[in-house]
Design a protein around this motif. Structure first.
Motif, PDB file in Angstrom:
ATOM      1  N   HIS A 166       0.777  -1.340   0.297  1.00 47.70           N
ATOM      2  CA  HIS A 166      -0.203  -0.196   0.100  1.00 47.70           C
ATOM      3  C   HIS A 166       1.112   1.007  -0.430  1.00 47.70           C
ATOM      4  CE1 HIS A 166      -0.668  -0.501   4.208  1.00 47.70           C
ATOM      5  NE2 HIS A 166       1.045  -0.340   4.001  1.00 47.70           N
ATOM      6  N   SER A 168       0.390   3.311   2.233  1.00 45.96           N
ATOM      7  CA  SER A 168       0.770   4.225   3.262  1.00 45.96           C
ATOM      8  C   SER A 168       1.940   3.872   3.217  1.00 45.96           C
ATOM      9  CB  SER A 168      -0.523   3.350   4.587  1.00 45.96           C
ATOM     10  OG  SER A 168      -2.052   3.179   4.465  1.00 45.96           O
ATOM     11  N   GLN A 171       3.624   7.421   4.137  1.00 50.30           N
ATOM     12  CA  GLN A 171       3.373   8.041   5.386  1.00 50.30           C
ATOM     13  C   GLN A 171       4.539   7.815   5.981  1.00 50.30           C
ATOM     14  OE1 GLN A 171       0.629   7.096   8.031  1.00 50.30           O
ATOM     15  NE2 GLN A 171      -1.247   6.791   5.919  1.00 50.30           N
ATOM     16  N   ARG A 192       0.498  -7.104  -4.687  1.00 50.82           N
ATOM     17  CA  ARG A 192      -0.726  -8.069  -3.772  1.00 50.82           C
ATOM     18  C   ARG A 192      -0.601  -9.467  -4.601  1.00 50.82           C
ATOM     19  NH1 ARG A 192      -4.551  -4.709  -0.739  1.00 50.82           N
ATOM     20  NH2 ARG A 192      -3.761  -3.205   0.167  1.00 50.82           N
ATOM     21  N   GLN A 206      -2.694   3.096  -5.862  1.00 50.16           N
ATOM     22  CA  GLN A 206      -3.224   4.203  -5.084  1.00 50.16           C
ATOM     23  C   GLN A 206      -3.524   5.523  -4.861  1.00 50.16           C
ATOM     24  OE1 GLN A 206      -2.390   1.477  -1.395  1.00 50.16           O
ATOM     25  NE2 GLN A 206      -4.423   0.337  -1.500  1.00 50.16           N
ATOM     26  N   GLU A 208      -3.202   7.837  -1.658  1.00 47.01           N
ATOM     27  CA  GLU A 208      -2.917   7.662  -0.106  1.00 47.01           C
ATOM     28  C   GLU A 208      -2.264   9.529   0.446  1.00 47.01           C
ATOM     29  OE1 GLU A 208      -2.507   5.538   2.015  1.00 47.01           O
ATOM     30  OE2 GLU A 208      -2.637   6.222   3.811  1.00 47.01           O
ATOM     31  N   PHE A 248      -2.975   1.454  11.343  1.00 51.40           N
ATOM     32  CA  PHE A 248      -2.975   2.644  11.574  1.00 51.40           C
ATOM     33  C   PHE A 248      -3.665   3.802  11.843  1.00 51.40           C
ATOM     34  CE2 PHE A 248      -3.757   3.166   6.891  1.00 51.40           C
ATOM     35  CZ  PHE A 248      -4.007   1.153   6.739  1.00 51.40           C
ATOM     36  N   THR A 249      -4.577   3.288  11.855  1.00 50.68           N
ATOM     37  CA  THR A 249      -6.315   4.270  11.980  1.00 50.68           C
ATOM     38  C   THR A 249      -6.274   3.857  13.325  1.00 50.68           C
ATOM     39  OG1 THR A 249      -6.871   3.500  10.049  1.00 50.68           O
ATOM     40  CG2 THR A 249      -6.200   5.604  10.115  1.00 50.68           C
ATOM     41  N   GLY A 280     -10.738   4.079   2.475  1.00 48.42           N
ATOM     42  CA  GLY A 280     -10.305   3.637   4.108  1.00 48.42           C
ATOM     43  C   GLY A 280      -9.602   5.417   4.902  1.00 48.42           C
ATOM     44  N   CYS A 281     -10.010   5.394   5.802  1.00 50.16           N
ATOM     45  CA  CYS A 281     -10.153   6.585   6.421  1.00 50.16           C
ATOM     46  C   CYS A 281      -9.522   5.991   7.604  1.00 50.16           C
ATOM     47  CB  CYS A 281      -9.785   7.663   6.174  1.00 50.16           C
ATOM     48  SG  CYS A 281     -11.823   7.747   6.191  1.00 50.16           S
ATOM     49  N   ALA A 303      -5.536   9.959   7.740  1.00 49.60           N
ATOM     50  CA  ALA A 303      -5.604   9.558   7.190  1.00 49.60           C
ATOM     51  C   ALA A 303      -6.513   9.343   5.816  1.00 49.60           C
ATOM     52  CB  ALA A 303      -4.123   8.413   7.184  1.00 49.60           C
ATOM     53  N   LEU A 304      -5.936   8.827   4.797  1.00 48.28           N
ATOM     54  CA  LEU A 304      -7.211   7.921   3.961  1.00 48.28           C
ATOM     55  C   LEU A 304      -6.664   7.352   2.567  1.00 48.28           C
ATOM     56  CD1 LEU A 304      -7.538   9.909   1.223  1.00 48.28           C
ATOM     57  CD2 LEU A 304      -8.590  11.170   2.760  1.00 48.28           C
TER      58      LEU A 304
HETATM   59  N1  DAH Z   1      -3.581   1.104   2.558  1.00 56.15           N
HETATM   60  C1  DAH Z   1      -4.639   1.168   2.984  1.00 56.15           C
HETATM   61  C2  DAH Z   1      -5.372  -0.494   2.225  1.00 56.15           C
HETATM   62  O1  DAH Z   1      -4.442  -0.223   1.047  1.00 56.15           O
HETATM   63  C3  DAH Z   1      -6.209   1.964   2.232  1.00 56.15           C
HETATM   64  C4  DAH Z   1      -5.881   3.563   3.356  1.00 56.15           C
HETATM   65  C5  DAH Z   1      -6.877   2.816   4.356  1.00 56.15           C
HETATM   66  C6  DAH Z   1      -5.007   3.569   3.805  1.00 56.15           C
HETATM   67  C7  DAH Z   1      -7.299   3.659   5.601  1.00 56.15           C
HETATM   68  C8  DAH Z   1      -4.604   5.005   4.951  1.00 56.15           C
HETATM   69  C9  DAH Z   1      -5.860   4.721   5.543  1.00 56.15           C
HETATM   70  O2  DAH Z   1      -4.589   6.255   4.650  1.00 56.15           O
HETATM   71  O3  DAH Z   1      -6.510   5.972   6.458  1.00 56.15           O
HETATM   72  O4  DAH Z   1      -5.907  -0.769   1.990  1.00 56.15           O
END
Ligand code: DAH
Length: 339
Positions: A166, A168, A171, A192, A206, A208, A248-249, A280-281, A303-304
């Motif tokens: 991801h 993320s 971040q 993946r 993605q 982010e 992470f959230t 997702g967030c 974060a999202l």
């Molecule tokens: N990293 C998650 C995924 O790959 C997506 C994601 C969800 C990113 C929530 C975020 C978050 O920053 O807060 O499915």
């Protein structure tokens, strides 16, 4: 006579010619035997003796200026490149067909544009990552079942090295070298270990977003999500948040938008629910801030993360994910008008 000379001097100064024919016409008008200057020369005889010196000087001046001017104009034409130098004679005579931007790029740029208007700047990180940035720094414990949520490609010789699952991970890359305020958007490719089918691929894309500052609350997140949804899918779009889990959230949520195909009435695309999931967030877990060197007592953040293929499917109803990586120009051409 002086007046006539002055008049011609002015004309000479203003002379212009856009081709050799025009220039020749000017030469004839001023400098030929029957030209204006020669006419004056002929009249010179009749000038009173006491004026002859001055008129003579002025006449010579006129003649020189006219000659100079014609020479300058002539040089201009001669310097014009009429040869084939610089022409590529091997080039096709037919118009070159322009390519089109890839649909995923078009959508990615749209997402970036929306967040850029909110003051987010782009951050990027490596696709080949270490375990720390993909998992550990994001609060995935060593034996945490959440690691199974994402089927990871490991580099066999070095078990610590993975293809990021991801974006993320970016971040953590940014947090470890930057103190808040942080307001970044991270687009990129992720991998993946999935069997490839019309609805899953072993790589996808993605975006982010991460915002960390003093006093950032869930309300800020919600407002940004609503604005994003309306900008991306139209002003009538509604959003709904469902509680979820990400390491992470905390709290975490998944966001649905009112189905942009049926407008929320229910259709096969939204499985007759009127809603489709898009991202997702959540609020960045204090453990993540701590692990990346940010004081979680002073700062908070949201974060999202969203899949670009998912958003693209919603916008353009591409039924088979594999189309995105097959480079079939018939498919790509369909997006010609989209940007
Ligand atoms: N990293 C998650 C995924 O790959 C997506 C994601 C969800 C990113 C929530 C975020 C978050 O920053 O807060 O499915």
């Amino acid at each position: 006579m002086i007046a006539k000379i002055e008049q011609l001097l002015k004309e000479v100064e203003a002379l212009k010619a856009s081709n050799a024919e025009e220039l020749e016409a000017l030469r004839i008008k001023f400098l030929s035997k029957k030209g204006a200057i020669n006419d004056l020369m002929a009249d010179f005889r009749n000038v009173p003796a006491e004026l002859k010196k001055e008129v003579g000087m002025r006449l010579n001046e006129l003649k020189d200026k006219a000659q100079d001017k014609i020479n300058v104009l002539k040089e201009q034409f001669e310097n014009q490149d009429n040869s084939c130098d610089g022409l590529d004679l091997t080039r096709s005579a037919y118009p070159i067909k322009l390519g089109t931007r890839h649909p995923l790029t078009i959508v990615k740029n749209e997402v970036i544009d929306i967040f850029a208007r909110l003051g987010f700047s782009i951050a990027e990180g490596p696709e080949i990552e270490d375990d720390w940035h993909v998992f550990s720094a994001l609060n995935f414990a060593e034996d945490h079942p959440a690691r199974d949520m994402q089927d990871t490609f490991f580099i066999e010789a070095q078990p610590d090295v993975v293809l990021r699952t991801h974006t993320s991970s970016v971040q953590s890359r940014v947090m470890e070298v930057t103190q808040p305020p942080i307001r970044i958007i991270c687009p990129g490719r992720v991998y993946r270990n999935e069997a490839i089918s019309y609805r899953a691929h072993c790589f996808f894309h993605q975006v982010e977003a991460l915002y960390i500052d003093k006093d950032v609350s869930f309300t800020d997140l919600k407002q940004v999500l609503l604005l994003f949804a309306k900008e991306m899918f139209g002003a009538d779009t509604k959003i709904r948040l469902r509680p979820s889990y990400f390491p992470f959230t905390e709290p975490s949520a998944e966001m649905d938008i009112s189905c942009n195909i049926c407008g929320g009435k229910g259709c096969p695309f939204c499985k007759h629910t009127g809603w489709v999931e898009i991202l997702g967030c959540g609020m960045v877990d204090p453990n993540v801030l701590k692990a990346n060197g940010i004081d979680s007592k002073v700062y908070s953040g949201y974060a999202l993360g969203m899949g670009i293929e998912r958003i693209t499917n919603l916008k353009y109803q591409v039924k088979d994910l594999r189309m995105f990586s097959e480079n079939d120009t018939r498919f790509l051409k369909e997006f010609e008008a989209a940007y």
